[in-house]
Design a protein around this motif. Sequence first.
Motif, PDB file in Angstrom:
ATOM      1  N   LEU A 193     -10.710   5.594  -4.888  1.00  0.00           N
ATOM      2  CA  LEU A 193     -10.735   6.859  -5.312  1.00  0.00           C
ATOM      3  C   LEU A 193      -9.495   7.619  -5.098  1.00  0.00           C
ATOM      4  N   ARG A 194      -9.018   8.502  -5.821  1.00  0.00           N
ATOM      5  CA  ARG A 194      -7.710   9.272  -5.626  1.00  0.00           C
ATOM      6  C   ARG A 194      -7.887  10.617  -6.065  1.00  0.00           C
ATOM      7  N   LEU A 195      -8.828  11.370  -5.300  1.00  0.00           N
ATOM      8  CA  LEU A 195      -9.277  12.841  -5.632  1.00  0.00           C
ATOM      9  C   LEU A 195      -8.205  13.721  -5.402  1.00  0.00           C
ATOM     10  N   VAL A 219      -5.405  16.557  -4.336  1.00  0.00           N
ATOM     11  CA  VAL A 219      -5.245  17.558  -3.048  1.00  0.00           C
ATOM     12  C   VAL A 219      -4.892  18.906  -3.524  1.00  0.00           C
ATOM     13  N   LYS A 220      -3.815  18.933  -4.492  1.00  0.00           N
ATOM     14  CA  LYS A 220      -3.249  20.198  -5.057  1.00  0.00           C
ATOM     15  C   LYS A 220      -3.573  20.153  -6.637  1.00  0.00           C
ATOM     16  N   LYS A 221      -4.124  21.406  -6.906  1.00  0.00           N
ATOM     17  CA  LYS A 221      -4.720  21.506  -8.461  1.00  0.00           C
ATOM     18  C   LYS A 221      -3.557  21.076  -9.469  1.00  0.00           C
ATOM     19  N   ASP A 222      -2.352  21.653  -9.012  1.00  0.00           N
ATOM     20  CA  ASP A 222      -1.232  21.493  -9.964  1.00  0.00           C
ATOM     21  C   ASP A 222      -0.609  20.271 -10.071  1.00  0.00           C
ATOM     22  N   TYR A 223      -0.818  19.232  -9.242  1.00  0.00           N
ATOM     23  CA  TYR A 223      -0.078  17.996  -9.150  1.00  0.00           C
ATOM     24  C   TYR A 223      -0.395  17.170 -10.219  1.00  0.00           C
ATOM     25  N   GLN A 224       0.575  16.857 -10.917  1.00  0.00           N
ATOM     26  CA  GLN A 224       0.652  15.753 -12.005  1.00  0.00           C
ATOM     27  C   GLN A 224       0.899  14.601 -11.744  1.00  0.00           C
ATOM     28  N   GLU A 225      -0.043  13.571 -11.787  1.00  0.00           N
ATOM     29  CA  GLU A 225       0.221  12.078 -11.324  1.00  0.00           C
ATOM     30  C   GLU A 225       1.273  11.542 -12.379  1.00  0.00           C
ATOM     31  N   LYS A 226       2.245  10.495 -11.847  1.00  0.00           N
ATOM     32  CA  LYS A 226       3.133  10.023 -12.441  1.00  0.00           C
ATOM     33  C   LYS A 226       2.832   8.784 -13.195  1.00  0.00           C
ATOM     34  N   ILE A 227       3.377   8.494 -14.293  1.00  0.00           N
ATOM     35  CA  ILE A 227       2.924   7.417 -15.335  1.00  0.00           C
ATOM     36  C   ILE A 227       3.025   6.274 -14.443  1.00  0.00           C
ATOM     37  N   TRP A 228       4.371   6.022 -13.634  1.00  0.00           N
ATOM     38  CA  TRP A 228       4.712   4.832 -13.172  1.00  0.00           C
ATOM     39  C   TRP A 228       3.823   4.455 -11.960  1.00  0.00           C
ATOM     40  N   ASP A 229       3.119   5.481 -11.722  1.00  0.00           N
ATOM     41  CA  ASP A 229       2.269   5.332 -10.316  1.00  0.00           C
ATOM     42  C   ASP A 229       0.890   4.460 -10.779  1.00  0.00           C
ATOM     43  N   HIS A 230       0.654   4.461 -12.078  1.00  0.00           N
ATOM     44  CA  HIS A 230      -0.744   3.958 -12.735  1.00  0.00           C
ATOM     45  C   HIS A 230      -0.625   2.893 -13.646  1.00  0.00           C
ATOM     46  N   LEU A 267       8.541   2.313 -14.952  1.00  0.00           N
ATOM     47  CA  LEU A 267       8.928   1.322 -13.792  1.00  0.00           C
ATOM     48  C   LEU A 267       8.729   2.280 -12.448  1.00  0.00           C
ATOM     49  N   ASP A 268       7.964   1.688 -11.517  1.00  0.00           N
ATOM     50  CA  ASP A 268       8.257   2.331  -9.999  1.00  0.00           C
ATOM     51  C   ASP A 268       8.739   1.232  -9.154  1.00  0.00           C
ATOM     52  N   PRO A 269       9.875   1.221  -9.051  1.00  0.00           N
ATOM     53  CA  PRO A 269      10.517   0.107  -8.189  1.00  0.00           C
ATOM     54  C   PRO A 269      10.105  -0.189  -6.778  1.00  0.00           C
ATOM     55  N   ILE A 270       9.646   1.071  -6.175  1.00  0.00           N
ATOM     56  CA  ILE A 270       8.920   0.648  -4.990  1.00  0.00           C
ATOM     57  C   ILE A 270       7.679   1.789  -5.113  1.00  0.00           C
ATOM     58  N   ASP A 271       6.520   1.397  -5.110  1.00  0.00           N
ATOM     59  CA  ASP A 271       5.267   2.445  -5.089  1.00  0.00           C
ATOM     60  C   ASP A 271       4.842   2.394  -3.515  1.00  0.00           C
ATOM     61  N   GLY A 272       4.532   3.452  -3.143  1.00  0.00           N
ATOM     62  CA  GLY A 272       4.428   3.691  -1.614  1.00  0.00           C
ATOM     63  C   GLY A 272       5.396   3.420  -0.664  1.00  0.00           C
ATOM     64  N   THR A 273       6.481   4.094  -1.060  1.00  0.00           N
ATOM     65  CA  THR A 273       7.642   4.118  -0.206  1.00  0.00           C
ATOM     66  C   THR A 273       7.446   4.594   1.156  1.00  0.00           C
ATOM     67  N   GLU A 316      -8.649   3.784  -0.566  1.00  0.00           N
ATOM     68  CA  GLU A 316      -8.062   5.111  -0.774  1.00  0.00           C
ATOM     69  C   GLU A 316      -6.818   5.032  -0.152  1.00  0.00           C
ATOM     70  N   GLY A 317      -5.506   5.916  -0.360  1.00  0.00           N
ATOM     71  CA  GLY A 317      -4.097   6.018  -0.003  1.00  0.00           C
ATOM     72  C   GLY A 317      -4.413   6.303   1.677  1.00  0.00           C
ATOM     73  N   VAL A 318      -3.321   5.782   2.182  1.00  0.00           N
ATOM     74  CA  VAL A 318      -3.197   6.289   3.544  1.00  0.00           C
ATOM     75  C   VAL A 318      -2.695   7.750   3.709  1.00  0.00           C
ATOM     76  N   GLU A 319      -1.785   8.067   2.636  1.00  0.00           N
ATOM     77  CA  GLU A 319      -1.152   9.567   2.825  1.00  0.00           C
ATOM     78  C   GLU A 319      -2.440  10.466   2.715  1.00  0.00           C
ATOM     79  N   ALA A 320      -2.491  11.380   3.500  1.00  0.00           N
ATOM     80  CA  ALA A 320      -3.691  12.439   3.396  1.00  0.00           C
ATOM     81  C   ALA A 320      -3.072  13.428   2.340  1.00  0.00           C
ATOM     82  N   ALA A 321      -1.577  13.552   2.056  1.00  0.00           N
ATOM     83  CA  ALA A 321      -1.347  14.497   1.197  1.00  0.00           C
ATOM     84  C   ALA A 321      -1.412  13.991  -0.334  1.00  0.00           C
ATOM     85  N   HIS A 322      -1.515  12.889  -0.483  1.00  0.00           N
ATOM     86  CA  HIS A 322      -1.630  12.160  -1.874  1.00  0.00           C
ATOM     87  C   HIS A 322      -3.053  12.174  -2.443  1.00  0.00           C
ATOM     88  N   SER A 323      -3.966  12.158  -1.650  1.00  0.00           N
ATOM     89  CA  SER A 323      -5.360  12.048  -2.057  1.00  0.00           C
ATOM     90  C   SER A 323      -6.367  12.888  -0.908  1.00  0.00           C
TER      91      SER A 323
HETATM   92  N1  LIG Z   1       0.527  15.547  -3.876  1.00  0.00           N
HETATM   93  C1  LIG Z   1       0.559  14.174  -4.491  1.00  0.00           C
HETATM   94  N2  LIG Z   1      -0.619  13.683  -5.120  1.00  0.00           N
HETATM   95  C2  LIG Z   1      -0.701  12.327  -5.611  1.00  0.00           C
HETATM   96  N3  LIG Z   1       0.186  11.706  -5.575  1.00  0.00           N
HETATM   97  C3  LIG Z   1       1.230  12.065  -4.897  1.00  0.00           C
HETATM   98  C4  LIG Z   1       1.583  13.192  -4.309  1.00  0.00           C
HETATM   99  N4  LIG Z   1       2.951  13.095  -3.893  1.00  0.00           N
HETATM  100  C5  LIG Z   1       3.384  11.846  -4.193  1.00  0.00           C
HETATM  101  N5  LIG Z   1       2.658  11.308  -4.586  1.00  0.00           N
HETATM  102  C6  LIG Z   1       2.623   9.740  -5.209  1.00  0.00           C
HETATM  103  O1  LIG Z   1       2.081   8.828  -4.504  1.00  0.00           O
HETATM  104  C7  LIG Z   1       2.656   7.771  -4.663  1.00  0.00           C
HETATM  105  C8  LIG Z   1       2.217   6.760  -3.532  1.00  0.00           C
HETATM  106  O2  LIG Z   1       0.679   6.617  -3.841  1.00  0.00           O
HETATM  107  P1  LIG Z   1      -0.198   6.049  -2.457  1.00  0.00           P
HETATM  108  O3  LIG Z   1      -0.469   7.236  -1.860  1.00  0.00           O
HETATM  109  O4  LIG Z   1      -1.556   5.695  -3.131  1.00  0.00           O
HETATM  110  O5  LIG Z   1       0.400   5.135  -1.739  1.00  0.00           O
HETATM  111  C9  LIG Z   1       3.954   8.092  -4.493  1.00  0.00           C
HETATM  112  O6  LIG Z   1       4.789   7.047  -5.007  1.00  0.00           O
HETATM  113  P2  LIG Z   1       6.271   6.386  -4.664  1.00  0.00           P
HETATM  114  O7  LIG Z   1       5.872   5.977  -3.095  1.00  0.00           O
HETATM  115  O8  LIG Z   1       6.528   5.563  -5.772  1.00  0.00           O
HETATM  116  O9  LIG Z   1       7.096   7.937  -4.435  1.00  0.00           O
HETATM  117  C10 LIG Z   1       4.268   9.407  -5.012  1.00  0.00           C
HETATM  118  O10 LIG Z   1       4.821   9.230  -6.585  1.00  0.00           O
END
Ligand SMILES: Nc1ncnc2c1ncn2[C@@H]1O[C@H](COP(=O)(O)O)[C@@H](OP(=O)(O)O)[C@H]1O
Length: 409
Positions: free
Chosen positions: A337-339, A341-352, A189-195, A291-298
């Motif tokens: 595409l969600r390539l 950003v960091k080598k050691d980041y593990q994607e969360k199961i609720w995000d996918h 469960l991801d209650p709000i994905d993309g907070t 792709e995602g809006v957040e540059a830190a996520h992909s």
């Molecule tokens: N460094 C990172 N790389 C990839 N995903 C990340 C990240 N840091 C946070 N996230 C995840 O990116 C999700 C949002 O995805 P997107 O960028 O596609 O909108 C976040 O979910 P939440 O908003 O539920 O916390 C979070 O779990």
Amino acid sequence: MKHTTAHRTDPSPRSYLFRFVSRLLICSTLILALSVALKSRSRLSLLLPHFSTKVETMAYQQERFIAELAVQRACLLTQKVFFEKAKGTVSKDDKSPVTIGDFGAQALIISAIRKNFPNDEIVAEEEASSLREDKDLSAEIWRLVKDIKLDDEESDNILGGPLASEQSMLDIIDNGNSAGGASGRIWALDPIDGTKGFLRGGQYAVCLGLMVDGDVKVGAIGTPNLPVDDAASLDASTGAQQAATTANGVLFSAVLGEGATSRPLTSSTLAASKPISMRPVSNISDAVFCEGVEAAHSAQGDNAAVAQLLGITAPSVRLDSQAKYCSIARGAGDIYLRLPVKKDYQEKIWDHAAGDLLVREAGGQVTDIYGNRLDFSKGRTLAANKGVVASPKAHQDAVVGAVKSVLKL
Ligand SMILES: Nc1ncnc2c1ncn2[C@@H]1O[C@H](COP(=O)(O)O)[C@@H](OP(=O)(O)O)[C@H]1O
Ligand SMILES: [Mg+2]
Ligand SMILES: [Mg+2]
Ligand SMILES: [Mg+2]
């Protein structure tokens, strides 16, 4: 007299023979009937190759229904918070934001799962420890949660009706602490994905998936800010301005082997659904990629390089959350595409979990950057995968090939 009685009870050799033959006849008729029944069953499964899987997957119709209804109810809460200026945002240990909307939606959905499937485990993103220390925030969430209900009383009762108290709300939120893994029934469960999108006024999604023995069987995603029209262009799906219009709010769902659907979100019972599918793309250079809006996520630079290698000249469309999976699943885009950003980041199961199933059931393929299927059996994270690549099945090898070339894998 004695002689006569003995004569009547002792059967003659003829009547022995008669009984033997009649029993033989009964037995062979039974054997014949059994073999005809077995033959026609195997003939039926030859004619309907999905007969046995259908019977098996039909078992998930109730799970799909509860998941959809629970997500729909939780969206009533998130929509309410979305239009409020103060969203009760706090920063988590990893510096990411969480709002009263995230906590409230998690409480409502877990409560519905507990009511309907009390023995299932739940892996959910949020936990209540910060709320136990912050009484004001906890009270604010409770004020919100206790009033949320579906207009249709019967539907709301199916989900268990209102929560009992503020204290039980906190306990319910902490029910999402399963370690996950490869066995049993586990909801993700991801209650709000993309907070961050939710706070920015962009896209967000309420996401729920059911895994059985590590395999995703059911997925439901509510996207209150996506246009209801499946044919709406992806560009029309990105911004905040659409959020205020009435033609927004979609509920997507999928069951393994049963296809994917969309329907408008409502505040009551479920609306009628229709099947969705990815659009056929004959030339990959015509594909629209998101792709995602957040540059830190992909890694947006790497994403762009992959698109360029595939001959795609149009820029990416950026959306927050699993709205990306939903959009390509209904043909409002083709590649996600969600390539990393960091080598050691593990994607969360609720995000996918839910998005992965939705895209695969709509005719797409979802893998990591190496071309491996996402493995949901490793615990709370996708520990065996890196990044995400989703596209129409026929083009997945080409897209993964371009990813490998750009990332020099
Ligand atoms: N460094 C990172 N790389 C990839 N995903 C990340 C990240 N840091 C946070 N996230 C995840 O990116 C999700 C949002 O995805 P997107 O960028 O596609 O909108 C976040 O979910 P939440 O908003 O539920 O916390 C979070 O779990
Ligand atoms: Mg988060
Ligand atoms: Mg998320
Ligand atoms: Mg979240």
